[in-house]
Write a protein that holds these residues in place. Sequence first.
Motif, PDB file in Angstrom:
ATOM      1  N   THR A  12       0.851  -1.199  -0.034  1.00 21.39           N
ATOM      2  CA  THR A  12      -0.069   0.160  -0.083  1.00 21.39           C
ATOM      3  C   THR A  12       0.924   1.303   0.019  1.00 21.39           C
ATOM      4  O   THR A  12       0.310   2.485  -0.219  1.00 21.39           O
ATOM      5  N   ARG A  17       3.128   0.080  -4.404  1.00 24.50           N
ATOM      6  CA  ARG A  17       2.459   0.564  -5.504  1.00 24.50           C
ATOM      7  C   ARG A  17       3.197   0.520  -6.904  1.00 24.50           C
ATOM      8  O   ARG A  17       2.644   0.025  -8.037  1.00 24.50           O
ATOM      9  N   ALA A  37       0.516  -6.561   3.610  1.00 28.11           N
ATOM     10  CA  ALA A  37       0.686  -5.161   4.337  1.00 28.11           C
ATOM     11  C   ALA A  37       0.203  -5.554   5.885  1.00 28.11           C
ATOM     12  O   ALA A  37       0.226  -6.622   6.236  1.00 28.11           O
ATOM     13  N   ARG A  40      -3.652  -3.034   9.514  1.00 32.84           N
ATOM     14  CA  ARG A  40      -4.569  -1.878   9.496  1.00 32.84           C
ATOM     15  C   ARG A  40      -4.864  -1.669   7.835  1.00 32.84           C
ATOM     16  O   ARG A  40      -5.873  -0.729   7.593  1.00 32.84           O
ATOM     17  N   SER A  41      -4.214  -2.217   6.983  1.00 27.56           N
ATOM     18  CA  SER A  41      -4.426  -2.312   5.579  1.00 27.56           C
ATOM     19  C   SER A  41      -5.094  -3.466   5.216  1.00 27.56           C
ATOM     20  O   SER A  41      -5.428  -3.545   3.951  1.00 27.56           O
ATOM     21  N   THR A  44      -7.742  -3.223   2.236  1.00 27.83           N
ATOM     22  CA  THR A  44      -7.739  -2.224   1.256  1.00 27.83           C
ATOM     23  C   THR A  44      -7.319  -2.725  -0.212  1.00 27.83           C
ATOM     24  O   THR A  44      -6.914  -3.936  -0.238  1.00 27.83           O
ATOM     25  N   VAL A  55      -5.707  -6.496  -0.207  1.00 31.51           N
ATOM     26  CA  VAL A  55      -4.478  -6.596   0.701  1.00 31.51           C
ATOM     27  C   VAL A  55      -4.759  -7.737   1.651  1.00 31.51           C
ATOM     28  O   VAL A  55      -5.761  -7.551   2.522  1.00 31.51           O
TER      29      VAL A  55
END
Length: 345
Positions: A12, A17, A37, A40-41, A44, A55
């Motif tokens: 992320t 990316r 990741a 917390r991702s 996503t 993710v």
Amino acid sequence: MAGFKVAIAGATGNVGREMLNILEERGFPVSEVVALASRRSLNTEVSYGDRTLKVKVLDTYDFSDTDICLMSAGGNVSKEWSPKIGRQGCVVIDNSSAWRYDADVPLIVPEVNPDAISGFTKRNIIANPNCSTAQLVVALKPLHDRARIKRVVVATYQSVSGAGKEGMDELFEQTRAVFVADPVSNKKFTKRIAFNVIPHIDVFMEDGFTKEEWKMVAETKKMLDPKIKLTATAVRVPVFIGHSEAVNIEFEEPITADEARDLLREAPGCVVIDKHEDGGYVTPLESAGEDATFISRIREDGTVENGLSMWVVSDNLRKGAALNAVQIAELLVERNLIKPRQQAA
């Protein structure tokens, strides 16, 4: 050709990316791409070509059938996870500084020291150099082969994307604040970066140099030649993407600016744009989105014996990070150093 299962850790972030873009752009032989990741991702979405990847969490991912992990999740994550991933038989190509100075881990720029890659089997980890070093050694290598470099003095002009998305956001927000006369606050950088330059990247060391400057010295010695003396001043400038470097080189043997231009024109990864006229050189703006290391302003320096000065510019998210990592993966495949595991299963 059978495809490889490739995981991107830190998918992320800016560089993660970019890694996904470059894998797709260069047609790397993949059977599957996995975006990883931190928690917390989770869920996503990131794009890979015209596909969207959800993710997954690095901590719970099983690497036993994955061939290559492109690691761009920072030094602390890499210190903890790269050895674990390597032990599961997956080759880690790490973008952080965690493993660059480990004697058992090759530090690779494919145009500079491809043969050193065979050392990866000790730990199944390969290190990617610092962004400012990567473009520098691509430009130094052909000149060193020809005339032996004794000493290099380099001043960098490094873009804010080298400090991640927060660095880019801070430049944008501060610039806007200046224009509308709002108060300007700095969180990511030690001083205001909008309309300013900051001679400080990474932490200060006891000798007064910063860690960024030290990295350029140590990595150039490891990849190019331990005998080269190098001193650097690393400076953050208000540019979004693209690192520039003013490089002064002292050689053992004579070399003219014309010879240097010819050598660099033929050298892999280098593009020479050097006309002695208005605009006859490359700036970071033109380097953004490009793979090459651009070299301009090549001229003889009469203040030392066998001296040259030049200007070196490259997209730090590409050659300085994501592109170099993918080129390392390509080198593993080209040299038959890895085989797809799923095929073997």
